[in-house]
Design a protein around this motif. Sequence first.
Motif, PDB file in Angstrom:
ATOM      1  N   VAL A 189       0.763  -1.232  -0.080  1.00  0.00           N
ATOM      2  CA  VAL A 189       0.189   0.110   0.110  1.00  0.00           C
ATOM      3  C   VAL A 189       0.743   1.295  -0.074  1.00  0.00           C
ATOM      4  O   VAL A 189       0.623   2.309  -0.669  1.00  0.00           O
ATOM      5  CB  VAL A 189      -1.128  -0.053   1.422  1.00  0.00           C
ATOM      6  N   ALA A 190       1.975   1.025   0.616  1.00  0.00           N
ATOM      7  CA  ALA A 190       2.819   2.449   0.777  1.00  0.00           C
ATOM      8  C   ALA A 190       3.323   2.743  -0.659  1.00  0.00           C
ATOM      9  O   ALA A 190       3.718   3.739  -1.091  1.00  0.00           O
ATOM     10  CB  ALA A 190       3.958   2.124   1.707  1.00  0.00           C
ATOM     11  N   ASN A 191       3.891   1.591  -1.408  1.00  0.00           N
ATOM     12  CA  ASN A 191       4.377   1.538  -2.703  1.00  0.00           C
ATOM     13  C   ASN A 191       3.339   2.358  -3.546  1.00  0.00           C
ATOM     14  O   ASN A 191       3.644   3.237  -4.614  1.00  0.00           O
ATOM     15  CB  ASN A 191       4.759   0.313  -3.301  1.00  0.00           C
ATOM     16  N   VAL A 192       2.103   2.175  -3.632  1.00  0.00           N
ATOM     17  CA  VAL A 192       1.032   2.476  -4.197  1.00  0.00           C
ATOM     18  C   VAL A 192       0.583   4.014  -4.014  1.00  0.00           C
ATOM     19  O   VAL A 192       0.826   4.832  -4.962  1.00  0.00           O
ATOM     20  CB  VAL A 192      -0.461   1.845  -3.907  1.00  0.00           C
ATOM     21  N   CYS A 193       0.816   4.398  -2.567  1.00  0.00           N
ATOM     22  CA  CYS A 193       0.741   6.070  -2.210  1.00  0.00           C
ATOM     23  C   CYS A 193       1.886   6.662  -2.818  1.00  0.00           C
ATOM     24  O   CYS A 193       1.796   7.905  -3.372  1.00  0.00           O
ATOM     25  CB  CYS A 193       0.796   5.790  -0.804  1.00  0.00           C
ATOM     26  N   LYS A 194       3.118   6.061  -2.860  1.00  0.00           N
ATOM     27  CA  LYS A 194       4.215   6.828  -3.263  1.00  0.00           C
ATOM     28  C   LYS A 194       4.356   6.888  -4.915  1.00  0.00           C
ATOM     29  O   LYS A 194       4.841   8.072  -5.252  1.00  0.00           O
ATOM     30  CB  LYS A 194       5.666   6.408  -2.594  1.00  0.00           C
ATOM     31  N   HIS A 195       4.030   5.848  -5.486  1.00  0.00           N
ATOM     32  CA  HIS A 195       4.547   5.783  -7.077  1.00  0.00           C
ATOM     33  C   HIS A 195       3.549   5.392  -7.802  1.00  0.00           C
ATOM     34  O   HIS A 195       3.559   5.936  -9.201  1.00  0.00           O
ATOM     35  CB  HIS A 195       5.725   4.486  -7.049  1.00  0.00           C
ATOM     36  N   ALA A 196       2.262   5.014  -7.524  1.00  0.00           N
ATOM     37  CA  ALA A 196       1.566   4.453  -8.524  1.00  0.00           C
ATOM     38  C   ALA A 196       0.742   5.571  -9.224  1.00  0.00           C
ATOM     39  O   ALA A 196       0.493   5.530 -10.464  1.00  0.00           O
ATOM     40  CB  ALA A 196       0.228   3.647  -7.897  1.00  0.00           C
ATOM     41  N   PHE A 197       0.472   6.908  -8.541  1.00  0.00           N
ATOM     42  CA  PHE A 197      -0.338   8.107  -9.199  1.00  0.00           C
ATOM     43  C   PHE A 197       0.266   9.307  -8.985  1.00  0.00           C
ATOM     44  O   PHE A 197       0.520   9.981  -8.191  1.00  0.00           O
ATOM     45  CB  PHE A 197      -1.526   8.239  -8.367  1.00  0.00           C
ATOM     46  N   PRO A 198       1.521   9.462  -9.795  1.00  0.00           N
ATOM     47  CA  PRO A 198       2.273  10.681  -9.759  1.00  0.00           C
ATOM     48  C   PRO A 198       1.737  11.880 -10.479  1.00  0.00           C
ATOM     49  O   PRO A 198       0.719  11.875 -10.944  1.00  0.00           O
ATOM     50  CB  PRO A 198       3.605  10.390 -10.562  1.00  0.00           C
ATOM     51  N   ASP A 199       2.130  13.035  -9.927  1.00  0.00           N
ATOM     52  CA  ASP A 199       1.874  14.331 -10.243  1.00  0.00           C
ATOM     53  C   ASP A 199       0.234  14.631 -10.261  1.00  0.00           C
ATOM     54  O   ASP A 199      -0.233  15.267 -10.817  1.00  0.00           O
ATOM     55  CB  ASP A 199       2.024  14.604 -11.930  1.00  0.00           C
ATOM     56  N   GLY A 200      -0.245  14.361  -9.156  1.00  0.00           N
ATOM     57  CA  GLY A 200      -1.381  14.576  -8.856  1.00  0.00           C
ATOM     58  C   GLY A 200      -2.722  13.560  -9.205  1.00  0.00           C
ATOM     59  O   GLY A 200      -3.878  14.013  -9.223  1.00  0.00           O
ATOM     60  N   SER A 201      -2.237  12.703 -10.181  1.00  0.00           N
ATOM     61  CA  SER A 201      -3.284  11.775 -10.997  1.00  0.00           C
ATOM     62  C   SER A 201      -4.082  10.978  -9.880  1.00  0.00           C
ATOM     63  O   SER A 201      -3.748  10.663  -8.694  1.00  0.00           O
ATOM     64  CB  SER A 201      -2.598  10.880 -11.847  1.00  0.00           C
ATOM     65  N   SER A 202      -5.120  10.736 -10.374  1.00  0.00           N
ATOM     66  CA  SER A 202      -6.173  10.192  -9.437  1.00  0.00           C
ATOM     67  C   SER A 202      -6.348   8.386  -9.958  1.00  0.00           C
ATOM     68  O   SER A 202      -5.936   8.315 -11.080  1.00  0.00           O
ATOM     69  CB  SER A 202      -7.464  10.803  -9.247  1.00  0.00           C
ATOM     70  N   GLY A 203      -6.890   7.815  -8.860  1.00  0.00           N
ATOM     71  CA  GLY A 203      -7.176   6.371  -9.298  1.00  0.00           C
ATOM     72  C   GLY A 203      -7.743   5.587  -8.011  1.00  0.00           C
ATOM     73  O   GLY A 203      -8.160   6.218  -7.259  1.00  0.00           O
TER      74      GLY A 203
END
Length: 640
Positions: free
Chosen positions: A551-565
Amino acid sequence: MPLSLRYCCAGLLLLPLWLHSQPDTLLQRLSAIADPAVRIDSMLHESRRLRRKQPETAYQLASRSLQDALAAGDLPRRVDAQITLAEYTKDRKQLEAAFPLIREARETAKRSQLQALYFDATRILADLHSESTRADSALYYFLLSEREALDAGLPYQAMYAYIGIGELYFLQHEEDKGIVYFHKALEIARARKVRKDYGYLLYVLIEYYQGIRDLENYSRYAEEYLAFQAERKTPISPSDVAHFALVTAHETQDPLQRIQLLRDGIAVHERLGNYRILAEVYFQLGKLYGELGRWAEATECFAAGAKVDERLGMVMHRIEFLRLAYASSRNAGKLEAALEFLEQYNVLADSVRDEQANQRFRELEVRYETEKKEQMIQIQQLELAQSARMRWILLGGLAAILAVAGAVSFALIQQHRHNRVLSAKNAEIAASLQQRELLLREIHHRVKNNLQMISSLLRLQTRFMEDPEAVRAIHEGRNRVRSMALIHENLYQHTDLTTVGMQDYVRKLVDSLAASYNIRPEHIQFHTEVEDMALDVDTVIPLGLILHELVANVCKHAFPDGSSGSVRIRFGRAAGGLQLLVQDNGTGMAAPAGRGSFGLELIRTLTQQLGGVLRIDGQAGTTVELLFPEPQPDRAPATI
């Protein structure tokens, strides 16, 4: 009949009066008291009790008590009834009718040397002149009452004269003269501290000095007033004193004016060391700023109030201030400050609970040791008794064959008694096991607190570090510690001390990580599908750390530059064991070079510990699937 017995009998007759307070019913019941003295005293007592709620009934009772006193020739009770009836006549605004009553009562009390009644009559006569706008006559009788009370060595009677003179001067708009007499009255009231008189005088002085903007005297008497209120049997909380607007600022239509009045006094309170009133000022300011939506300023006031209460040692007040500071900073959008206030609140609240738990823990230890010693003594006594019984049976058998039947019967009876004693001991052992369970719950609680303390220490360490990578690493370490603390928190809060409920644990872990990384719902949406099951601690600790890393990896890397998902988290039974699935629709993850990052290496190591298989797909978003065998029910207990 002795006087004490008379009053006991009267008390029995008066018991139904609380249920029947209609005038006719009340008069009938009181008239049934045979002893005239008890009957008159009872009527006067009930009339004073009903003076404010049922003035007409009180007036009728006082009139009847005067008639009975005249008929009985009881002079002291006649004067008492006349004074009481004069007061009620004054309440009815029939001033001219009240004057002859009080004058006659006063003259009779003076001739009969009834000092206390004479002083009461003089004071009420002064009140009557005051209400009749005869200020000179009122002042004369008040001063007369003061002089005679002091000559008789009755300072508390003189205090009422001072209050009357002060109120008279205030009515004449000569407040500077009146305040001198209120000060004299306060000196006497301090010695006795009768709550009604002492509190009223402080109230008058606070209002006066606040009105003339004498902030030093206002601060001094407001501090004394709050200290006096703190002496109540029931402690005051900040919310209890919110209605004491007089202590902090007059109620006005303009909140900004109230704010300015409050802020003007802060420097004075601090200089004089009046910290109780200073804490109340910060509490009122925080409320006013909150009502205006100025949450940042409200936060500053609540935080300042918490520091003042820390200096005063008022722990419960400080906890309340920290809770308000957390709420206001959260409303202000300052999430990091809100998290800090929340941590301080939790640590302080936990310390209070810990102190209470430690007390219970010590009591349990003493009780356990005492019961254990008593059990050992009783068991030794039982063993000695059983040995003696066996010797008796053998000797009886050798002595005479005819006594065998009797001896066997006796042994059986004693054995039955022995079994009952052992059953009682088994019940005590069961109670002892329950106490050990409480001790185990306390251990889990302390482990959780220690982990929380480690997390707080790591957070403090980051304030002295300038390397962003080092700060980030410590921040991730704090989150790992929190994931383990959640496990022990679940253990001591639930009935089963060996397993952790996965639904509650996964939800709390995800919420904690989202808050730690400042993830808003509109940025990333988390969808959890967790089967209702409980796992042992040896399984949950590595599983929780794996879930934390994913979950930490998702919070840090999955949605860069303010993108949502969105992120889907599933945990439950699958073919061949248990399945943990973490799937996002973010940017995806490239194949790691070499052994990958520390987090990935940690996930692989923990997967081996669980005996599981890990699958990672980073093509369309990132999907991580972990399959591992379900632990067997006879698995060894978790290590604490």
